[in-house]
Design an enzyme around this catalytic site. Structure first.
Site, PDB file in Angstrom:
ATOM      1  N   CYS A  67     -37.138   8.142 115.414  1.00 22.71           N
ATOM      2  CA  CYS A  67     -36.429   7.113 115.105  1.00 22.71           C
ATOM      3  C   CYS A  67     -37.296   5.813 114.762  1.00 22.71           C
ATOM      4  O   CYS A  67     -36.973   4.856 114.019  1.00 22.71           O
ATOM      5  CB  CYS A  67     -35.472   6.488 116.429  1.00 22.71           C
ATOM      6  SG  CYS A  67     -34.488   7.785 116.961  1.00 22.71           S
TER       7      CYS A  67
ATOM      8  N   HIS B 183     -33.665  -0.593 116.119  1.00 20.90           N
ATOM      9  CA  HIS B 183     -33.186   0.792 116.063  1.00 20.90           C
ATOM     10  C   HIS B 183     -31.617   0.911 116.820  1.00 20.90           C
ATOM     11  O   HIS B 183     -31.614   0.513 117.787  1.00 20.90           O
ATOM     12  CB  HIS B 183     -34.020   1.749 116.581  1.00 20.90           C
ATOM     13  CG  HIS B 183     -33.505   3.131 116.763  1.00 20.90           C
ATOM     14  ND1 HIS B 183     -32.760   3.781 115.635  1.00 20.90           N
ATOM     15  CD2 HIS B 183     -33.709   4.108 117.696  1.00 20.90           C
ATOM     16  CE1 HIS B 183     -32.538   4.946 115.994  1.00 20.90           C
ATOM     17  NE2 HIS B 183     -32.856   5.246 117.203  1.00 20.90           N
TER      18      HIS B 183
ATOM     19  N   ASN C 143     -26.277   6.727 115.976  1.00 16.41           N
ATOM     20  CA  ASN C 143     -27.882   6.876 116.167  1.00 16.41           C
ATOM     21  C   ASN C 143     -28.157   7.593 114.779  1.00 16.41           C
ATOM     22  O   ASN C 143     -27.923   8.833 114.923  1.00 16.41           O
ATOM     23  CB  ASN C 143     -28.624   7.301 117.453  1.00 16.41           C
ATOM     24  CG  ASN C 143     -29.721   7.386 117.409  1.00 16.41           C
ATOM     25  OD1 ASN C 143     -30.587   7.371 116.271  1.00 16.41           O
ATOM     26  ND2 ASN C 143     -30.452   7.586 118.645  1.00 16.41           N
TER      27      ASN C 143
HETATM   28  N1  ACO Z   1     -18.461  11.866 128.328  1.00 19.12           N
HETATM   29  C1  ACO Z   1     -18.142  11.626 129.655  1.00 19.12           C
HETATM   30  N2  ACO Z   1     -19.052  11.686 130.548  1.00 19.12           N
HETATM   31  C2  ACO Z   1     -20.286  11.981 130.441  1.00 19.12           C
HETATM   32  C3  ACO Z   1     -20.955  12.135 128.970  1.00 19.12           C
HETATM   33  C4  ACO Z   1     -19.904  12.054 127.927  1.00 19.12           C
HETATM   34  N3  ACO Z   1     -20.290  12.006 126.694  1.00 19.12           N
HETATM   35  N4  ACO Z   1     -22.101  12.374 129.134  1.00 19.12           N
HETATM   36  C5  ACO Z   1     -22.642  12.348 130.515  1.00 19.12           C
HETATM   37  N5  ACO Z   1     -21.449  11.844 131.371  1.00 19.12           N
HETATM   38  C6  ACO Z   1     -21.309  11.857 132.450  1.00 19.12           C
HETATM   39  C7  ACO Z   1     -22.447  12.441 133.321  1.00 19.12           C
HETATM   40  O1  ACO Z   1     -22.336  14.025 133.406  1.00 19.12           O
HETATM   41  C8  ACO Z   1     -22.699  11.755 134.606  1.00 19.12           C
HETATM   42  O2  ACO Z   1     -21.777  12.209 135.496  1.00 19.12           O
HETATM   43  P1  ACO Z   1     -22.033  12.204 137.029  1.00 19.12           P
HETATM   44  O3  ACO Z   1     -22.292  10.648 137.505  1.00 19.12           O
HETATM   45  O4  ACO Z   1     -20.529  12.751 137.555  1.00 19.12           O
HETATM   46  O5  ACO Z   1     -23.100  13.014 137.315  1.00 19.12           O
HETATM   47  C9  ACO Z   1     -22.195  10.203 134.172  1.00 19.12           C
HETATM   48  O6  ACO Z   1     -21.484  10.475 132.990  1.00 19.12           O
HETATM   49  C10 ACO Z   1     -23.362   9.379 133.879  1.00 19.12           C
HETATM   50  O7  ACO Z   1     -24.469  10.167 132.884  1.00 19.12           O
HETATM   51  P2  ACO Z   1     -25.659   9.279 132.805  1.00 19.12           P
HETATM   52  O8  ACO Z   1     -26.486  10.538 131.886  1.00 19.12           O
HETATM   53  O9  ACO Z   1     -26.347   8.805 133.867  1.00 19.12           O
HETATM   54  O10 ACO Z   1     -25.095   8.287 131.697  1.00 19.12           O
HETATM   55  P3  ACO Z   1     -25.987   7.061 131.109  1.00 19.12           P
HETATM   56  O11 ACO Z   1     -25.423   5.808 131.417  1.00 19.12           O
HETATM   57  O12 ACO Z   1     -27.457   7.284 131.273  1.00 19.12           O
HETATM   58  O13 ACO Z   1     -25.623   7.157 129.619  1.00 19.12           O
HETATM   59  C11 ACO Z   1     -26.719   7.814 127.636  1.00 19.12           C
HETATM   60  C12 ACO Z   1     -25.817   8.491 128.918  1.00 19.12           C
HETATM   61  C13 ACO Z   1     -25.684   7.095 126.740  1.00 19.12           C
HETATM   62  C14 ACO Z   1     -27.136   9.248 127.001  1.00 19.12           C
HETATM   63  C15 ACO Z   1     -27.710   7.091 127.863  1.00 19.12           C
HETATM   64  O14 ACO Z   1     -28.703   7.624 128.798  1.00 19.12           O
HETATM   65  C16 ACO Z   1     -28.929   6.720 126.572  1.00 19.12           C
HETATM   66  O15 ACO Z   1     -28.178   6.300 125.482  1.00 19.12           O
HETATM   67  N6  ACO Z   1     -30.107   7.230 126.729  1.00 19.12           N
HETATM   68  C17 ACO Z   1     -31.065   6.949 125.377  1.00 19.12           C
HETATM   69  C18 ACO Z   1     -30.771   8.108 124.584  1.00 19.12           C
HETATM   70  C19 ACO Z   1     -31.419   7.581 123.255  1.00 19.12           C
HETATM   71  O16 ACO Z   1     -31.143   6.780 122.707  1.00 19.12           O
HETATM   72  N7  ACO Z   1     -31.828   8.867 122.723  1.00 19.12           N
HETATM   73  C20 ACO Z   1     -32.154   8.798 121.207  1.00 19.12           C
HETATM   74  C21 ACO Z   1     -33.385   8.478 121.340  1.00 19.12           C
HETATM   75  S1  ACO Z   1     -34.031   7.994 119.719  1.00 19.12           S
HETATM   76  C22 ACO Z   1     -34.445   9.211 118.547  1.00 19.12           C
HETATM   77  O17 ACO Z   1     -35.648   9.536 118.398  1.00 19.12           O
HETATM   78  C23 ACO Z   1     -33.683  10.383 118.361  1.00 19.12           C
END
Ligand code: ACO
Length: 329
Positions: free
Chosen positions: A116, A256, A286
């Site tokens: 990214c 980003h 993204n």
């Molecule tokens: N729908 C519903 N529930 C979900 C989903 C979904 N799509 N995904 C995860 N959950 C659940 C999980 O299982 C978890 O449930 P539990 O509490 O029963 O275990 C709960 O939601 C919370 O999950 P978390 O992973 O803690 O959620 P978080 O608030 O961290 O959000 C997310 C997840 C959106 C992926 C976040 O961590 C994020 O955006 N991280 C950065 C990722 C990113 O930017 N990646 C790209 C990098 S850039 C590049 O180089 C491409």
């Protein structure tokens, strides 16, 4: 690294194509819902490129729009840099494919893989090439077809990504306008937080690697989130410092577009108003290396980025990589 502008942006362009996949469409594919996705990420929809098309089919029209605005033709280009982690093929580079598609017969061409942060890496290289006189006109493109490496059975990742391309043509600057700072960094120790295990020399494609779903993005979302906030802040502060500009003087921050909550954390640390931050994550998700040039082109077309404005681009990405660039338009 560089305080005096030696290079400036002469034109920008972008391309989005294919099916618009909404959060409601995703509800039918994995165990998720629109409310969860909007609250946790800010995303509502994203583009998925048509089957049979590839990265260069997005990159080429984005490049042509940027060239047109710059008042240049493809033959004027000395260099094409494409930032991407989703090339048409491992080789030849997507930059070479775009060179052929647009007819930039005088240009050298190469891809940059910095996830990214790739567009800012490309911009930094372009700036240096122009500064040394090695090139006069450089085309920098961020272009991704992430839908092809997304695991559509993994709700932790498939809700995040989209396809698209953005481009900028750079040339020499004689006045105040241009790139006032270009800062890039990496920490390879964090590589496994976001990676594509299959398809390279480590895990070449076999029936087993396909069965193990190794050709899809693997991500530790929570840990990335924390490093993203830390590295984006580091990048933003260095980008400003190197240019001798205070955050309060910024007309626009283009971060980003990975997650609305990451963007809000940077906004609050830099004490910026909503008007000072450009956000389009709702519509595109993204798009990795494409997110900043798509946003920059949109900001210019919508009048959010005007002549004389100071704009900070800031990104983090897989690798881990991060970077920032302050540009006076
Ligand atoms: N729908 C519903 N529930 C979900 C989903 C979904 N799509 N995904 C995860 N959950 C659940 C999980 O299982 C978890 O449930 P539990 O509490 O029963 O275990 C709960 O939601 C919370 O999950 P978390 O992973 O803690 O959620 P978080 O608030 O961290 O959000 C997310 C997840 C959106 C992926 C976040 O961590 C994020 O955006 N991280 C950065 C990722 C990113 O930017 N990646 C790209 C990098 S850039 C590049 O180089 C491409």
């Amino acid at each position: 690294m560089i305080k005096k502008p030696v290079a400036k942006i002469l034109g920008t362009g972008s391309a989005l194509s294919g099916k618009v996949l909404s959060n409601f469409d995703l509800e039918k594919m994995v165990d998720t819902n629109d409310e969860w996705i909007r609250e946790r990420t800010g995303i509502e929809r994203r583009y998925i490129l048509e089957e049979g098309k590839a990265n260069s089919d997005l990159a080429a029209p984005a490049a042509e729009e940027a060239l047109k605005e710059a008042g240049l033709v493809a033959e004027d280009l000395d260099m094409i840099i494409i930032a991407t982690i989703t090339p048409d093929t491992s080789f030849p580079s997507t930059a070479c494919r775009v060179q052929a598609k647009i007819g930039a017969k005088n240009a050298a061409a190469m891809d940059v893989a910095a996830a990214c942060s790739g567009f800012i890496y490309g911009l930094t290289l372009a700036n240096s090439l122009i500064a040394t006189g090695a090139a006069k006109h450089v085309l920098v493109i961020g272009s991704e077809v992430l839908s092809r490496i997304t695991d559509w059975e993994d709700r932790g990742t498939c809700i995040l990504f989209g396809d698209g391309a953005g481009a900028a043509v750079l040339g020499p600057s004689e006045g105040d306008k241009g790139i006032l700072s270009a800062y890039i960094k990496a920490d390879g120790r964090l590589g496994d937080l976001l990676h594509l295990p299959g398809g390279g020399s480590l895990n070449p494609a076999t029936h087993e690697t396909v069965d193990q779903r190794l050709h899809y993005i693997k991500m530790e979302g929570n840990r990335i989130f924390k490093h993203a906030v830390r590295t984006m802040r580091d990048a933003a502060l260095h980008g400003l410092d190197l240019a001798g500009v205070d955050a309060s003087e910024l007309d626009l921050l283009i971060p980003h577009q990975a997650n609305m909550r990451i963007i809000e954390a940077i906004q609050s640390r830099l004490k910026l108003s909503d008007e000072q931050v450009f956000v389009n994550i709702k519509d595109y998700g993204n798009t990795s290396a494409a997110s900043i040039p798509i946003a920059m082109n949109q900001a210019r077309r919508e009048g959010r980025l005007k002549e004389g404005n100071k704009c900070l681009l800031v990104a983090f990405g897989g690798g881990f990589t991060w970077g920032a660039s302050l540009i006076q338009f």
